[in-house]
Design a protein around this motif. Structure first.
Motif, PDB file in Angstrom:
ATOM      1  N   LEU A  41       0.819  -1.210   0.000  1.00  0.00           N
ATOM      2  CA  LEU A  41       0.000   0.000   0.000  1.00  0.00           C
ATOM      3  C   LEU A  41       0.857   1.265   0.000  1.00  0.00           C
ATOM      4  O   LEU A  41       0.615   2.200  -0.758  1.00  0.00           O
ATOM      5  CB  LEU A  41      -0.901   0.015   1.232  1.00  0.00           C
ATOM      6  N   ALA A  42       1.844   1.300   0.879  1.00  0.00           N
ATOM      7  CA  ALA A  42       2.604   2.534   1.077  1.00  0.00           C
ATOM      8  C   ALA A  42       3.494   2.870  -0.108  1.00  0.00           C
ATOM      9  O   ALA A  42       3.601   4.046  -0.479  1.00  0.00           O
ATOM     10  CB  ALA A  42       3.445   2.426   2.351  1.00  0.00           C
ATOM     11  N   VAL A  43       4.132   1.879  -0.692  1.00  0.00           N
ATOM     12  CA  VAL A  43       5.050   2.172  -1.795  1.00  0.00           C
ATOM     13  C   VAL A  43       4.303   2.756  -3.002  1.00  0.00           C
ATOM     14  O   VAL A  43       4.731   3.773  -3.558  1.00  0.00           O
ATOM     15  CB  VAL A  43       5.891   0.940  -2.167  1.00  0.00           C
ATOM     16  N   PRO A  44       3.177   2.166  -3.447  1.00  0.00           N
ATOM     17  CA  PRO A  44       2.432   2.817  -4.529  1.00  0.00           C
ATOM     18  C   PRO A  44       2.010   4.244  -4.186  1.00  0.00           C
ATOM     19  O   PRO A  44       2.039   5.133  -5.043  1.00  0.00           O
ATOM     20  CB  PRO A  44       1.217   1.907  -4.731  1.00  0.00           C
ATOM     21  N   ALA A  45       1.616   4.480  -2.937  1.00  0.00           N
ATOM     22  CA  ALA A  45       1.219   5.828  -2.536  1.00  0.00           C
ATOM     23  C   ALA A  45       2.389   6.797  -2.663  1.00  0.00           C
ATOM     24  O   ALA A  45       2.245   7.918  -3.178  1.00  0.00           O
ATOM     25  CB  ALA A  45       0.683   5.825  -1.103  1.00  0.00           C
ATOM     26  N   MET A  46       3.562   6.376  -2.219  1.00  0.00           N
ATOM     27  CA  MET A  46       4.725   7.257  -2.271  1.00  0.00           C
ATOM     28  C   MET A  46       5.187   7.493  -3.705  1.00  0.00           C
ATOM     29  O   MET A  46       5.589   8.604  -4.070  1.00  0.00           O
ATOM     30  CB  MET A  46       5.845   6.693  -1.403  1.00  0.00           C
ATOM     31  N   VAL A  47       5.135   6.455  -4.547  1.00  0.00           N
ATOM     32  CA  VAL A  47       5.497   6.639  -5.947  1.00  0.00           C
ATOM     33  C   VAL A  47       4.526   7.622  -6.608  1.00  0.00           C
ATOM     34  O   VAL A  47       4.926   8.446  -7.449  1.00  0.00           O
ATOM     35  CB  VAL A  47       5.508   5.288  -6.694  1.00  0.00           C
ATOM     36  N   ALA A  48       3.263   7.576  -6.210  1.00  0.00           N
ATOM     37  CA  ALA A  48       2.274   8.511  -6.761  1.00  0.00           C
ATOM     38  C   ALA A  48       2.572   9.947  -6.363  1.00  0.00           C
ATOM     39  O   ALA A  48       2.154  10.880  -7.055  1.00  0.00           O
ATOM     40  CB  ALA A  48       0.873   8.122  -6.296  1.00  0.00           C
ATOM     41  N   LEU A  51      10.128   2.693   5.768  1.00  0.00           N
ATOM     42  CA  LEU A  51       9.464   3.478   4.728  1.00  0.00           C
ATOM     43  C   LEU A  51       9.379   4.966   5.063  1.00  0.00           C
ATOM     44  O   LEU A  51       8.897   5.755   4.251  1.00  0.00           O
ATOM     45  CB  LEU A  51       8.053   2.929   4.502  1.00  0.00           C
ATOM     46  N   GLY A  52       9.812   5.342   6.262  1.00  0.00           N
ATOM     47  CA  GLY A  52       9.740   6.740   6.666  1.00  0.00           C
ATOM     48  C   GLY A  52       8.387   7.164   7.176  1.00  0.00           C
ATOM     49  O   GLY A  52       8.088   8.366   7.265  1.00  0.00           O
TER      50      GLY A  52
END
Length: 442
Positions: A150-157, A193-194
């Motif tokens: 969930l978090a990685v797609p959000a951050m890439v966005a 992930l920060g």
């Protein structure tokens, strides 16, 4: 143990129909569950932390109090240090993060540039939502992998880590998970992930807190992620208060289409892997009875080697089935009817069959491609539509956290014909102000 339905018999078709009906019911927004969720949502919206604590005490931990809602910076740092001691696991998580990031960057849409139509320069731009809430299950299993997905797609966005708010409940009382707190692996992964905004909440009450805000939980702009029926119904009931991923990511499921080339040992292991979810749903489709018999034999041999034997047996007996289709085309039709979260094409030419699969959350090609690769490591998010909802929706990706905004410009002004067209249409709708706003530019 795994019911087998031969569709050349009336009883077989009736068994499949009943199985499909149960599957669709998991995504139903009616009944007692929906009313319970509506009551919880209204209570949390009206009473904030007090209601949130009440429901956490009722359904998760009787000793829960308001001081435990937010995870502290010290607790996150301690969890990160604990995870660092397990270098093998930490490195595996980091490689998964890297894989997911690279894939999501690959599918990230770009602004389209402009096209000129009748003097208008028209374009489309993509922007991320400002603040998101992520649902990371924790009541019956430690699903730190979901945080990555969930978090990685959000951050890439483009969502900043400080604007990501994670809800993950402690284990539900009585599950025997041996702890009454969030797993340090989940918290350590947050630090990797920060992410620093983490809350020990879950269920409909957690969705309500993120969607409406409480004294301890800020309101977010969009909520994404999987969960049980109460989490999914809560997301659906938020209305305009908060956006959602528009998906029903409920109990996990798999449909495997197999032919005589399939390795029964591999396919059987994939079915068991889904069945060990509590609950899990497994569907095997083939057009040769011998193929199904060989795979079912493997399932019944392997399941006794697994730790969650009881959950596997219950899932196979009560939530799953094997289907003998009339032929290959019929098997593909059945797979499309299931519109499942995971579809595994354990056939000789999976690429050819892929062209005929219209409804699936994610497709795994060949018997050497386990669903577990998608769950943990490959790149696409494992947060996928369930309950036959892949007919009309998709899984989480960068697109989930992006908004599309059209742009319009007339750098040389509007032509007289454009002004006349706008005015004619506006006046036909009885909106003379719209017409005037065009004519004033003539």
């Amino acid at each position: 143990m795994l019911p087998i339905y031969d569709l050349q018999t009336p009883d077989g078709q009736a068994g499949l129909d009943a199985c499909l009906a149960r599957l669709r019911d998991t995504a139903s927004a009616t009944g007692d569950a929906a009313k319970t969720v509506a009551d919880v949502m209204a209570d949390v919206q009206a009473h904030g932390d007090a209601a949130l604590v009440k429901y956490m005490q009722k359904w998760t931990d009787p000793a829960f109090d308001a001081a435990r809602i937010r995870v502290t910076a010290e607790e996150l740092a301690e969890a990160e240090a604990t995870l660092a001691e397990n270098a093998e696991l930490r490195d595996a998580i980091q490689r998964a993060i890297d894989n997911v990031r690279e894939y999501q960057q690959h599918v990230m849409p770009a602004d389209t540039g402009t096209v000129t139509i009748n003097g208008a320069e028209l374009g489309m731009r993509w922007t991320a939502v400002d603040k998101v809430g992520l649902c990371v299950p924790g009541g019956t299993a430690v699903l730190f992998s979901t945080l990555v997905m969930l978090a990685v797609p959000a951050m890439v966005a483009g969502v900043a880590p400080e604007n990501i708010h994670v809800m993950s409940p402690p284990p539900t009382a009585g599950t025997g998970m041996g702890t009454n707190d969030i797993s340090p692996i989940v918290l350590g992964t947050c630090k990797m992930l920060g992410i620093t905004n983490v809350y020990r909440i879950g269920g409909a009450q957690g969705v309500a807190a993120l969607g409406h805000g409480t004294e301890s939980v800020p309101q977010v702009d969009l909520i994404a992620g999987p969960g049980n029926i109460f989490v999914q119904l809560a997301k659906a009931q938020l209305g305009a208060a908060c956006g959602t991923d528009n998906g029903f990511y409920g109990p996990s499921e798999i449909v495997t289409v197999a032919d005589a080339s399939a390795n029964p040992r591999c396919v059987g292991a994939d079915l068991i892997a889904q069945a060990e979810h509590n609950p899990g749903k497994c569907f095997l489709v083939a057009w040769e009875a011998g193929v199904i018999d060989a795979i079912v034999d493997e399932v019944e041999t392997q399941l006794w080697e697994r730790d969650r034997t009881e959950a596997i047996v219950n899932a196979l007996r009560d939530e799953s089935c094997a289907v003998v289709a009339n032929d290959e085309a019929h098997a593909i039709e059945i797979a499309n009817t299931f519109a499942a979260e995971h579809v595994n094409l354990a056939v000789a030419d999976p690429q050819k069959m892929l062209d005929q699969i219209r409804h699936a959350g994610e497709v795994f090609l060949g018997d050497q491609t386990p669903v577990a690769a998608g769950d943990y490591h490959a790149g696409p998010s494992h947060c996928l539509p369930t309950g036959t909802t892949a007919r009309f929706t998709s899984g989480v990706s960068v697109y989930t956290f992006l908004k599309r905004t059209g742009t319009v410009a007339y750098p040389s002004g509007m032509s007289s014909q454009t002004i006349a067209d706008i005015a004619a249409m506006a006046e036909a709708e009885g909106l003379d102000g719209h017409a005037a706003s065009a004519r004033v530019r003539g």
